[in-house]
Design a protein around this motif. Structure first.
Motif, short mmCIF file in Angstrom:
data_model
loop_
_atom_site.label_atom_id
_atom_site.label_comp_id
_atom_site.label_asym_id
_atom_site.label_seq_id
_atom_site.Cartn_x
_atom_site.Cartn_y
_atom_site.Cartn_z
N ASP A 38 0.85 -1.19 0.00
CA ASP A 38 0.00 0.00 0.00
C ASP A 38 0.88 1.24 0.00
OD1 ASP A 38 0.78 0.63 2.71
OD2 ASP A 38 -0.70 -0.83 3.41
N GLY A 39 0.24 2.41 -0.03
CA GLY A 39 0.98 3.64 -0.13
C GLY A 39 1.82 3.96 1.09
N VAL A 40 1.35 3.56 2.28
CA VAL A 40 2.14 3.81 3.49
C VAL A 40 3.46 3.06 3.42
CG1 VAL A 40 2.22 3.51 5.99
CG2 VAL A 40 0.09 4.26 4.89
N GLU A 41 3.39 1.77 3.05
CA GLU A 41 4.62 0.99 2.91
C GLU A 41 5.50 1.55 1.79
OE1 GLU A 41 4.04 -3.17 2.42
OE2 GLU A 41 2.98 -3.45 4.32
N ALA A 42 4.88 2.05 0.73
CA ALA A 42 5.66 2.60 -0.38
C ALA A 42 6.51 3.77 0.07
CB ALA A 42 4.72 3.03 -1.50
N VAL A 43 5.91 4.69 0.82
CA VAL A 43 6.65 5.86 1.30
C VAL A 43 7.80 5.42 2.21
CG1 VAL A 43 6.49 7.97 2.67
CG2 VAL A 43 4.65 7.38 1.07
N GLU A 44 7.52 4.43 3.08
CA GLU A 44 8.56 3.94 3.98
C GLU A 44 9.69 3.25 3.21
OE1 GLU A 44 5.51 2.97 7.73
OE2 GLU A 44 6.26 1.36 6.45
N GLN A 45 9.34 2.47 2.20
CA GLN A 45 10.34 1.73 1.43
C GLN A 45 11.20 2.66 0.57
OE1 GLN A 45 10.98 -1.51 1.74
NE2 GLN A 45 9.17 -2.78 1.42
N VAL A 46 10.60 3.72 0.05
CA VAL A 46 11.39 4.69 -0.71
C VAL A 46 12.49 5.28 0.17
CG1 VAL A 46 11.32 6.98 -1.77
CG2 VAL A 46 9.66 5.24 -2.45
N ALA A 47 12.12 5.63 1.40
CA ALA A 47 13.10 6.20 2.33
C ALA A 47 14.17 5.19 2.72
CB ALA A 47 12.39 6.74 3.57
N ALA A 48 13.75 3.92 2.91
CA ALA A 48 14.69 2.92 3.42
C ALA A 48 15.58 2.33 2.33
CB ALA A 48 13.90 1.79 4.10
N LEU A 49 15.03 2.17 1.11
CA LEU A 49 15.75 1.42 0.07
C LEU A 49 16.39 2.30 -1.00
CD1 LEU A 49 13.14 -1.45 -0.46
CD2 LEU A 49 15.24 -1.53 0.89
N ALA A 50 15.96 3.55 -1.11
CA ALA A 50 16.49 4.47 -2.14
C ALA A 50 16.46 3.83 -3.52
CB ALA A 50 17.91 4.91 -1.78
#
Length: 353
Positions: A38-50
């Protein structure tokens, strides 16, 4: 040394995530570094995984794709985000909303995922070239990425005798085109004095809604072209999805002819089809503008028009989402001016005044 393109896949459907990750795994220069539901995980993953690029579903729980895109753009304004869309009115509207919020491009979901192999092939054929085009310049040497090669210098076409004041404005665009058109057309005056013909690579229904949105903001009348339409000054006609747009002249009146002939440059509508037919009708009395887009559609048509004496303008690389189409025209030495998007409306208006 090859640098692989790191992809984050975001979709609430486990089946779609499987199709996308399998399709991308077949490309040796791509690497799926994470998935999000979902979008919440997407925002978190963008920050964590670059990641280098994100594929984003639109309809998801907790935070949908539009909301996630808005949050990602706040912190990563240049990260390529490719939306997954459905071929429905609702899907088209959401996709156009996403493009206006800064999405880089979109692909359409397979209409039938009952056959896994067919779904994987459909996603691979749409998605992999877009990822390479959008990310190629950001990586050192992605395999098969032509954009990563050092470009030859742009050669501006020499000044020459004019074929006369242009009688038509022709615009071709693809990836990034809807946003470019939304920023260009409203800045053209209602007194432009010539008809405007546009080919934007989009499916049917999407072009209908794009025309409606552009018409709300432009001083010129904007609508999707229909077969037999008269071409009139002050009107912008957009080629409908899945139809080539050609121009025909009879008894002093130029009209639109639509057909579903073979794809050109893997596209229907194709910019080259419009440009060649315009050369037959207007000769060199045309103003050609090639905006952001993947591939080289429009190059050969621009060559024909340029040889007839038409003026050719191209969007510059810095303001293009993908500098494929305008880059091909520019590097072929066909463009009289290669300009940032924000300078093109004034240049067009000046050429037609």
């Amino acid at each position: 040394m090859t640098t692989r393109i790191r992809v984050l896949v975001v979709d609430d459907s486990a089946l779609v995530r499987r199709l996308v990750t399998t399709a991308l795994a077949e490309a040796s220069d791509l690497e799926v570094v994470g998935v999000a539901k979902d979008g919440v995980e997407a925002v978190e993953q963008v920050a964590a995984l670059a990641p280098d690029v994100v594929t984003m579903d639109i309809e998801m729980p907790r935070l949908d794709g539009l909301g996630a895109l808005t949050e990602i753009r706040a912190t990563h304004p240049r990260l390529p985000v490719i939306m997954f869309s459905t071929l429905t009115e609702r899907g088209a509207a959401a996709t156009l909303d996403a493009l206006s919020r800064g999405a880089s491009d979109y692909v359409t979901k397979p209409s039938n995922t009952g056959r896994i192999a067919d779904g994987i092939a459909a996603i691979r054929d749409q998605l992999v070239p877009r990822i390479r085009a959008l990310v190629g310049m950001r990586k050192l040497a992605p395999a098969g990425g032509r954009d990563a090669v050092r470009r030859p210098p742009v050669t501006v076409a020499p000044a020459r005798a004019s074929a006369g004041r242009p009688d038509v404005l022709l615009i071709g665009c693809s990836t990034g085109g809807p946003d470019a058109l939304a920023r260009l057309l409203p800045r053209l005056p209602a007194t432009l004095g010539v008809p405007v013909l546009v080919v934007q690579h989009m499916p049917a229904l999407f072009t209908t809604m794009l025309a409606e949105r552009l018409d709300r903001d432009a001083a010129l009348t904007v609508r999707e072209a229909a077969d037999g339409d008269a071409v009139r000054a002050g009107e912008v006609l957009i080629a409908p999805g899945d139809f080539h747009l050609r121009l025909r002249s009879s008894a002093g009146q130029v009209r639109v002819a639509l057909d579903q002939g073979p794809q050109e440059n893997f596209c229907r509508p194709a910019v080259d089809v419009l440009f060649r037919s315009a050369a037959e009708v207007y000769g060199g009395r045309a103003l050609v503008t090639v905006l952001t887009g993947m591939g080289q559609d429009g190059l050969e048509g621009a060559r024909v028009l340029s040889a007839a004496g038409a003026t050719v303008l191209a969007q510059d690389e810095a303001t293009s989402v993908v500098w494929g189409m305008p880059g091909a025209v520019s590097m072929a030495g066909l463009a009289q001016d290669v300009l940032p998007l924000e300078e093109l409306p004034a240049r067009i208006t000046r050429a037609l005044s």
